[in-house]
Design a protein around this motif. Structure first.
Motif, PDB file in Angstrom:
ATOM      1  N   SER A  64      43.934  24.479  41.196  1.00 19.18           N
ATOM      2  CA  SER A  64      43.173  24.898  40.037  1.00 19.18           C
ATOM      3  C   SER A  64      43.558  24.050  38.828  1.00 19.18           C
ATOM      4  O   SER A  64      44.631  23.450  38.799  1.00 19.18           O
ATOM      5  N   ASN A  65      42.688  24.042  37.832  1.00 19.78           N
ATOM      6  CA  ASN A  65      43.003  23.303  36.607  1.00 19.78           C
ATOM      7  C   ASN A  65      43.739  24.185  35.597  1.00 19.78           C
ATOM      8  O   ASN A  65      44.104  23.726  34.528  1.00 19.78           O
ATOM      9  N   THR A  66      43.950  25.459  35.927  1.00 22.39           N
ATOM     10  CA  THR A  66      44.723  26.367  35.074  1.00 22.39           C
ATOM     11  C   THR A  66      45.683  27.183  35.941  1.00 22.39           C
ATOM     12  O   THR A  66      45.502  27.294  37.147  1.00 22.39           O
ATOM     13  N   SER A  67      46.659  27.782  35.312  1.00 20.82           N
ATOM     14  CA  SER A  67      47.661  28.562  36.029  1.00 20.82           C
ATOM     15  C   SER A  67      47.156  29.966  36.340  1.00 20.82           C
ATOM     16  O   SER A  67      46.480  30.584  35.532  1.00 20.82           O
ATOM     17  N   TYR A  68      47.502  30.456  37.518  1.00 20.17           N
ATOM     18  CA  TYR A  68      47.188  31.827  37.917  1.00 20.17           C
ATOM     19  C   TYR A  68      48.424  32.722  37.841  1.00 20.17           C
ATOM     20  O   TYR A  68      48.427  33.809  38.387  1.00 20.17           O
ATOM     21  N   CYS A  69      49.464  32.255  37.177  1.00 17.64           N
ATOM     22  CA  CYS A  69      50.688  33.044  37.032  1.00 17.64           C
ATOM     23  C   CYS A  69      50.683  33.746  35.673  1.00 17.64           C
ATOM     24  O   CYS A  69      50.652  33.095  34.635  1.00 17.64           O
ATOM     25  N   PRO A  70      50.756  35.067  35.677  1.00 17.58           N
ATOM     26  CA  PRO A  70      50.760  35.791  34.409  1.00 17.58           C
ATOM     27  C   PRO A  70      52.092  35.632  33.680  1.00 17.58           C
ATOM     28  O   PRO A  70      53.141  35.550  34.305  1.00 17.58           O
ATOM     29  N   LEU A  71      52.019  35.563  32.394  1.00 18.71           N
ATOM     30  CA  LEU A  71      53.201  35.520  31.529  1.00 18.71           C
ATOM     31  C   LEU A  71      54.159  34.387  31.853  1.00 18.71           C
ATOM     32  O   LEU A  71      55.357  34.511  31.666  1.00 18.71           O
ATOM     33  N   ASN A  72      53.658  33.285  32.356  1.00 19.83           N
ATOM     34  CA  ASN A  72      54.509  32.155  32.685  1.00 19.83           C
ATOM     35  C   ASN A  72      54.412  31.139  31.560  1.00 19.83           C
ATOM     36  O   ASN A  72      53.320  30.735  31.183  1.00 19.83           O
ATOM     37  N   THR A  73      55.536  30.738  31.023  1.00 17.08           N
ATOM     38  CA  THR A  73      55.520  29.792  29.909  1.00 17.08           C
ATOM     39  C   THR A  73      55.300  28.352  30.370  1.00 17.08           C
ATOM     40  O   THR A  73      54.864  27.519  29.593  1.00 17.08           O
ATOM     41  N   ASP A  74      55.575  28.065  31.630  1.00 12.75           N
ATOM     42  CA  ASP A  74      55.368  26.719  32.172  1.00 12.75           C
ATOM     43  C   ASP A  74      53.950  26.635  32.737  1.00 12.75           C
ATOM     44  O   ASP A  74      53.669  27.166  33.814  1.00 12.75           O
ATOM     45  N   ILE A  75      53.049  25.979  32.008  1.00 15.06           N
ATOM     46  CA  ILE A  75      51.640  25.941  32.418  1.00 15.06           C
ATOM     47  C   ILE A  75      51.393  25.048  33.634  1.00 15.06           C
ATOM     48  O   ILE A  75      50.301  25.056  34.197  1.00 15.06           O
ATOM     49  N   SER A  76      52.397  24.293  34.077  1.00 15.30           N
ATOM     50  CA  SER A  76      52.222  23.472  35.269  1.00 15.30           C
ATOM     51  C   SER A  76      52.441  24.286  36.548  1.00 15.30           C
ATOM     52  O   SER A  76      52.050  23.870  37.631  1.00 15.30           O
ATOM     53  N   VAL A  77      53.046  25.464  36.428  1.00 16.99           N
ATOM     54  CA  VAL A  77      53.301  26.334  37.574  1.00 16.99           C
ATOM     55  C   VAL A  77      52.076  27.214  37.801  1.00 16.99           C
ATOM     56  O   VAL A  77      51.430  27.655  36.865  1.00 16.99           O
ATOM     57  N   GLY A  78      51.755  27.472  39.048  1.00 14.90           N
ATOM     58  CA  GLY A  78      50.671  28.390  39.366  1.00 14.90           C
ATOM     59  C   GLY A  78      49.306  27.745  39.479  1.00 14.90           C
ATOM     60  O   GLY A  78      48.291  28.427  39.466  1.00 14.90           O
ATOM     61  N   LYS A  79      49.275  26.421  39.612  1.00  8.46           N
ATOM     62  CA  LYS A  79      48.004  25.719  39.724  1.00  8.46           C
ATOM     63  C   LYS A  79      47.641  25.395  41.172  1.00  8.46           C
ATOM     64  O   LYS A  79      46.625  24.772  41.424  1.00  8.46           O
ATOM     65  N   SER A  80      48.480  25.794  42.110  1.00 11.15           N
ATOM     66  CA  SER A  80      48.192  25.547  43.520  1.00 11.15           C
ATOM     67  C   SER A  80      48.752  26.695  44.343  1.00 11.15           C
ATOM     68  O   SER A  80      49.549  27.487  43.860  1.00 11.15           O
ATOM     69  N   GLY A  81      48.313  26.756  45.572  1.00 11.24           N
ATOM     70  CA  GLY A  81      48.786  27.819  46.440  1.00 11.24           C
ATOM     71  C   GLY A  81      48.070  27.775  47.774  1.00 11.24           C
ATOM     72  O   GLY A  81      47.566  26.726  48.185  1.00 11.24           O
ATOM     73  N   THR A  82      48.019  28.919  48.429  1.00  9.61           N
ATOM     74  CA  THR A  82      47.358  29.028  49.720  1.00  9.61           C
ATOM     75  C   THR A  82      46.397  30.207  49.692  1.00  9.61           C
ATOM     76  O   THR A  82      46.470  31.050  48.799  1.00  9.61           O
ATOM     77  N   TYR A  83      45.518  30.241  50.685  1.00 10.36           N
ATOM     78  CA  TYR A  83      44.617  31.378  50.808  1.00 10.36           C
ATOM     79  C   TYR A  83      44.461  31.745  52.269  1.00 10.36           C
ATOM     80  O   TYR A  83      44.681  30.944  53.159  1.00 10.36           O
ATOM     81  N   ASN A  84      44.096  32.997  52.506  1.00  8.52           N
ATOM     82  CA  ASN A  84      43.856  33.494  53.850  1.00  8.52           C
ATOM     83  C   ASN A  84      42.519  34.221  53.832  1.00  8.52           C
ATOM     84  O   ASN A  84      42.393  35.271  53.204  1.00  8.52           O
ATOM     85  N   VAL A  85      41.537  33.661  54.508  1.00  5.40           N
ATOM     86  CA  VAL A  85      40.192  34.238  54.510  1.00  5.40           C
ATOM     87  C   VAL A  85      40.189  35.594  55.208  1.00  5.40           C
ATOM     88  O   VAL A  85      39.533  36.527  54.751  1.00  5.40           O
ATOM     89  N   ASP A  86      40.937  35.724  56.296  1.00  2.72           N
ATOM     90  CA  ASP A  86      40.950  36.979  57.047  1.00  2.72           C
ATOM     91  C   ASP A  86      41.548  38.129  56.250  1.00  2.72           C
ATOM     92  O   ASP A  86      41.106  39.261  56.348  1.00  2.72           O
ATOM     93  N   GLN A  87      42.561  37.833  55.445  1.00  5.60           N
ATOM     94  CA  GLN A  87      43.200  38.880  54.644  1.00  5.60           C
ATOM     95  C   GLN A  87      42.639  38.943  53.231  1.00  5.60           C
ATOM     96  O   GLN A  87      43.052  39.794  52.452  1.00  5.60           O
TER      97      GLN A  87
END
Length: 130
Positions: A64-87
């Motif tokens: 992502s181009n933005t962070s998905y981590c709430p209340l995180n001061t480091d804006i570079s964290v939370g821009k990537s991750g994994t997903y599970n379609v079944d769950q």
């Protein structure tokens, strides 16, 4: 006749190697609407002018181009991750723990739900752009 069999054989090999079962989630999605309930249960999706884009890849990763981590001061964290379609869950590594975010795919709309990040319902609606 030999040419026909040869070309048929080549065609069969090429089509057998084609990707199958590609998830409809794979691609780029742009945020279009947000929903934040103030506690009265009457919230509706409102148009968003944020330039938030999330991209899903066939290997189960996302960026992502933005962070998905709430209340995180480091804006570079939370821009990537994994997903599970079944769950129907996104897992975003944040500073101290992973943020688990629910999602729903309805027709051509992706709805992301933040159950642990908000006391009241808060959701985002995305439209596929690629």
């Amino acid at each position: 006749m030999k040419k026909f069999i040869f070309y048929f054989f080549i065609f069969a090999i090429c089509t057998a190697c084609a990707k199958k079962n590609k998830s409809p989630l794979v691609g780029k999605w742009k945020l279009t609407h947000t929903l934040i309930d103030i506690g009265n249960g009457k919230a509706t999706f409102e148009k968003s002018n944020q330039e938030k884009v999330i991209e899903f890849f066939a290997d189960g990763t996302l960026k992502s181009n933005t962070s998905y981590c709430p209340l995180n001061t480091d804006i570079s964290v939370g821009k990537s991750g994994t997903y599970n379609v079944d769950q129907t869950i996104l897992i975003i590594p944040c500073a101290s723990t992973a943020s688990k975010i629910n999602f729903e795919l309805k027709d051509l709309t992706l709805i992301i739900d933040y159950p642990t990040q908000c006391m009241e319902p808060c959701k985002e609606k995305y439209t596929k752009i690629e």
